[in-house]
Write a protein that holds these residues in place. Structure first.
Motif, mmCIF file in Angstrom:
data_model
loop_
_atom_site.group_PDB
_atom_site.id
_atom_site.type_symbol
_atom_site.label_atom_id
_atom_site.label_comp_id
_atom_site.label_asym_id
_atom_site.label_seq_id
_atom_site.Cartn_x
_atom_site.Cartn_y
_atom_site.Cartn_z
ATOM 1 N N ALA A 102 0.836 -1.206 0.000
ATOM 2 C CA ALA A 102 0.000 0.000 0.000
ATOM 3 C C ALA A 102 0.866 1.250 0.000
ATOM 4 O O ALA A 102 0.586 2.220 -0.725
ATOM 5 N N ILE A 103 1.939 1.229 0.796
ATOM 6 C CA ILE A 103 2.853 2.377 0.832
ATOM 7 C C ILE A 103 3.516 2.574 -0.530
ATOM 8 O O ILE A 103 3.592 3.684 -1.061
ATOM 9 N N GLY A 104 4.009 1.477 -1.110
ATOM 10 C CA GLY A 104 4.664 1.586 -2.416
ATOM 11 C C GLY A 104 3.735 2.111 -3.490
ATOM 12 O O GLY A 104 4.119 2.956 -4.299
ATOM 13 N N ILE A 105 2.499 1.639 -3.501
ATOM 14 C CA ILE A 105 1.536 2.094 -4.511
ATOM 15 C C ILE A 105 1.213 3.566 -4.317
ATOM 16 O O ILE A 105 1.124 4.333 -5.288
ATOM 17 N N ALA A 106 1.053 3.995 -3.060
ATOM 18 C CA ALA A 106 0.769 5.410 -2.787
ATOM 19 C C ALA A 106 1.924 6.299 -3.234
ATOM 20 O O ALA A 106 1.710 7.371 -3.817
ATOM 21 N N VAL A 138 -6.815 5.481 6.857
ATOM 22 C CA VAL A 138 -7.846 4.810 6.059
ATOM 23 C C VAL A 138 -7.639 3.299 6.060
ATOM 24 O O VAL A 138 -8.596 2.527 6.156
ATOM 25 N N TYR A 139 -6.376 2.877 5.963
ATOM 26 C CA TYR A 139 -6.061 1.442 5.977
ATOM 27 C C TYR A 139 -6.539 0.800 7.279
ATOM 28 O O TYR A 139 -7.131 -0.292 7.281
ATOM 29 N N HIS A 140 -6.296 1.469 8.390
ATOM 30 C CA HIS A 140 -6.731 0.931 9.680
ATOM 31 C C HIS A 140 -8.247 0.930 9.801
ATOM 32 O O HIS A 140 -8.807 0.048 10.482
ATOM 33 N N ASN A 141 -8.892 1.886 9.169
ATOM 34 C CA ASN A 141 -10.356 1.872 9.162
ATOM 35 C C ASN A 141 -10.879 0.640 8.429
ATOM 36 O O ASN A 141 -11.827 -0.018 8.882
ATOM 37 N N VAL A 142 -10.237 0.318 7.299
ATOM 38 C CA VAL A 142 -10.605 -0.896 6.562
ATOM 39 C C VAL A 142 -10.349 -2.132 7.413
ATOM 40 O O VAL A 142 -11.178 -3.057 7.478
ATOM 41 N N ARG A 199 -12.986 2.027 -0.896
ATOM 42 C CA ARG A 199 -12.956 3.037 -1.965
ATOM 43 C C ARG A 199 -12.172 4.267 -1.505
ATOM 44 O O ARG A 199 -11.447 4.880 -2.299
ATOM 45 N N ASP A 200 -12.334 4.636 -0.242
ATOM 46 C CA ASP A 200 -11.549 5.752 0.292
ATOM 47 C C ASP A 200 -10.058 5.444 0.231
ATOM 48 O O ASP A 200 -9.246 6.323 -0.088
ATOM 49 N N LEU A 201 -9.718 4.208 0.524
ATOM 50 C CA LEU A 201 -8.310 3.802 0.469
ATOM 51 C C LEU A 201 -7.785 3.899 -0.957
ATOM 52 O O LEU A 201 -6.641 4.312 -1.192
ATOM 53 N N PHE A 202 -8.610 3.535 -1.930
ATOM 54 C CA PHE A 202 -8.187 3.614 -3.331
ATOM 55 C C PHE A 202 -7.912 5.049 -3.766
ATOM 56 O O PHE A 202 -7.032 5.301 -4.597
ATOM 57 N N VAL A 203 -8.662 5.992 -3.226
ATOM 58 C CA VAL A 203 -8.416 7.399 -3.551
ATOM 59 C C VAL A 203 -7.027 7.826 -3.073
ATOM 60 O O VAL A 203 -6.272 8.498 -3.792
ATOM 61 N N VAL A 204 -6.663 7.436 -1.858
ATOM 62 C CA VAL A 204 -5.339 7.760 -1.333
ATOM 63 C C VAL A 204 -4.256 7.083 -2.165
ATOM 64 O O VAL A 204 -3.193 7.656 -2.413
ATOM 65 N N LEU A 205 -4.531 5.868 -2.624
ATOM 66 C CA LEU A 205 -3.553 5.135 -3.429
ATOM 67 C C LEU A 205 -3.465 5.646 -4.855
ATOM 68 O O LEU A 205 -2.572 5.257 -5.605
#
Length: 439
Positions: free
Chosen positions: A30-34, A147-151, A215-221
């Motif tokens: 997730a970090i790398g993609i962001a 957001v990741y922790h929310n998921v 979906r919120d996580l995807f926006v950050v990514l």
């Protein structure tokens, strides 16, 4: 691209070949993609490139300028020429032409050190842009983990609700059997059905919240794909230093304080650059030129050609420029003082923020420990209640209450776990250690 970004990728990006077709989106991926796709990071990266170009030798003012000039003139004249011996010549449509070409080199030998301090400003501006890029990455990573922790929390809540739903299904089945054999009334079946329906609705709503969070996580990514993935729900706390040690890191590594220091350096160089207006400017000029004249017959010379090298020095000293330099120096002094005030104000605010973050982190850790004990207590209570319920020694309402209490305790534990972890991340950001931490 940038040092902070490259270092962070080396720490966290195991492989960027994975796609979201995989079942698990790890924190590292997730970090790398962001870092690769987040638009805020891309914009800060471009700003850093501009600052890098600005501090280059081509923008330093230390290189000379080289200019070429060329020209051609053609004349068609009617001329009446009277010579000293009395001879008169009349020319109609007389042709004459001139050609010239030159290359000039100009170089400033001394400009009162203004060029030096302007160049140092550009270097500090680049360093400031680098810190701004780091701040953008820090904020993005903090947002990503929030957001990741929310998921992750919603994922665990879905699992809890599934378990609770299974318990309610088993209870309904048991109530139906008992009703069929006359051991219970129909009321117990109806109560079990109502509780099962409520559990199903709660599960459905939580699954919807989970989809929204993904979906919120995807926006950050920075991705626009179908969020079909799971996340790592394991939480590890990493802070081992005491309050004083962490506060020392705040004073030396906090990104806001580091940026203010660069701003003070820039203001200092601007003040010195403005003072250079009191000193003279010395320049060097060198020109190589060629010219050719084709004259008409009325001239003494029909043709002439010249070429050669000329070199000279120039000195310019504004003894009085109307007060412009004095005004610029005074304003630069005021701006430097303002930067110092800003530093003092920020130090107060960051100290307050650190103390708040430290207390918040420790409070949430205490709540987490309390919730862990609460879950253990409710587990024991539920197991005993379940045994007595199967023996028919308590009512279904009492059993349901124990079930709800355990579910609430487990949900509260999930909430406390991720609240404590997010508090730890905010504390790490204040200390400047967020990008140096393995999660």
């Amino acid at each position: 691209m940038m040092n902070y970004k490259n270092n962070f990728i080396l720490l966290f990006l195991i492989s960027f070949t994975a796609s979201f077709a995989q079942e698990l989106l790890t924190k590292e991926n997730a970090i790398g993609i962001a870092l690769e796709n987040n638009y805020g990071i891309k914009i800060s990266g471009n700003n850093l490139k501009i600052a890098e170009n600005n501090k280059g030798i081509l923008n330093s003012g230390y290189l000379p300028t080289l200019t070429s000039n060329a020209g051609a003139t053609h004349n068609l004249d009617n001329t009446k020429a009277v010579f000293s011996n009395g001879e008169i010549t009349n020319l109609e449509n007389a042709n004459s032409s001139r050609f010239n070409a030159s290359v000039s080199l100009n170089y400033t030998l001394f400009d009162g050190f203004g060029r030096l301090y302007n160049y140092r400003q550009l270097i500090e501006q680049y360093n400031l842009s680098e810190l701004q890029a780091r701040e953008t990455i820090e904020k993005t990573i903090l947002q990503l983990f929030t957001v990741y922790h929310n998921v992750a929390q919603l994922t665990e809540n879905v699992a809890l609700l599934n378990k609770s739903l299974e318990i309610s299904k088993d209870r309904l089945l048991r109530a139906k059997y008992q009703s069929d054999y006359g051991q219970n009334t129909k009321l117990n079946v109806l109560n079990a059905e109502v509780d099962l329906n409520n559990d199903s609705i709660a599960l459905l709503n939580t699954k919807q919240l989970l989809s929204n969070a993904k979906r919120d996580l995807f926006v950050v990514l920075g991705k626009n794909e179908s969020p079909n993935f799971s996340v790592d729900t394991q939480v590890i706390f990493v802070i081992t230093k005491n309050k004083q040690e962490l506060f020392q890191q705040v004073k030396t590594n906090n990104i806001t304080l580091l940026q203010i220091e660069k701003g003070i350096n820039i203001s200092d160089f601007q003040l010195k650059a403005n003072k250079s207006g009191y000193l003279p400017t010395i320049g060097l000029t060198s020109t190589y030129g060629w010219s050719k004249n084709n004259n008409n017959s009325a001239s003494f010379l029909s043709e002439s050609t010249n070429n050669g090298l000329s070199t000279g020095l120039s000195l310019k000293w504004d003894l009085f420029d109307g007060g412009r330099t004095t005004t610029q120096v005074q304003n630069a002094k005021i701006n430097y003082e303002t930067q110092q005030f800003s530093k003092q104000q920020s130090e107060l605010q960051i100290t307050r923020n650190f103390n708040n973050a430290w207390e918040d982190y420790n409070t949430k850790l205490f709540i987490l420990q309390t919730q862990e004990k609460n879950v253990e207590t409710n587990k024991r209570n539920f197991l005993r209640t379940e045994e007595t319920f199967k023996l028919g020694q308590i009512t279904s309402i009492e059993f349901r209450q124990a079930q709800v209490n355990l579910l609430n305790a487990q949900s509260n534990l999930n909430q406390a776990t991720y609240d404590a972890k997010n508090a730890e991340l905010k504390l790490l950001q204040l200390t400047g250690e967020l990008l140096n931490t393995e999660f």
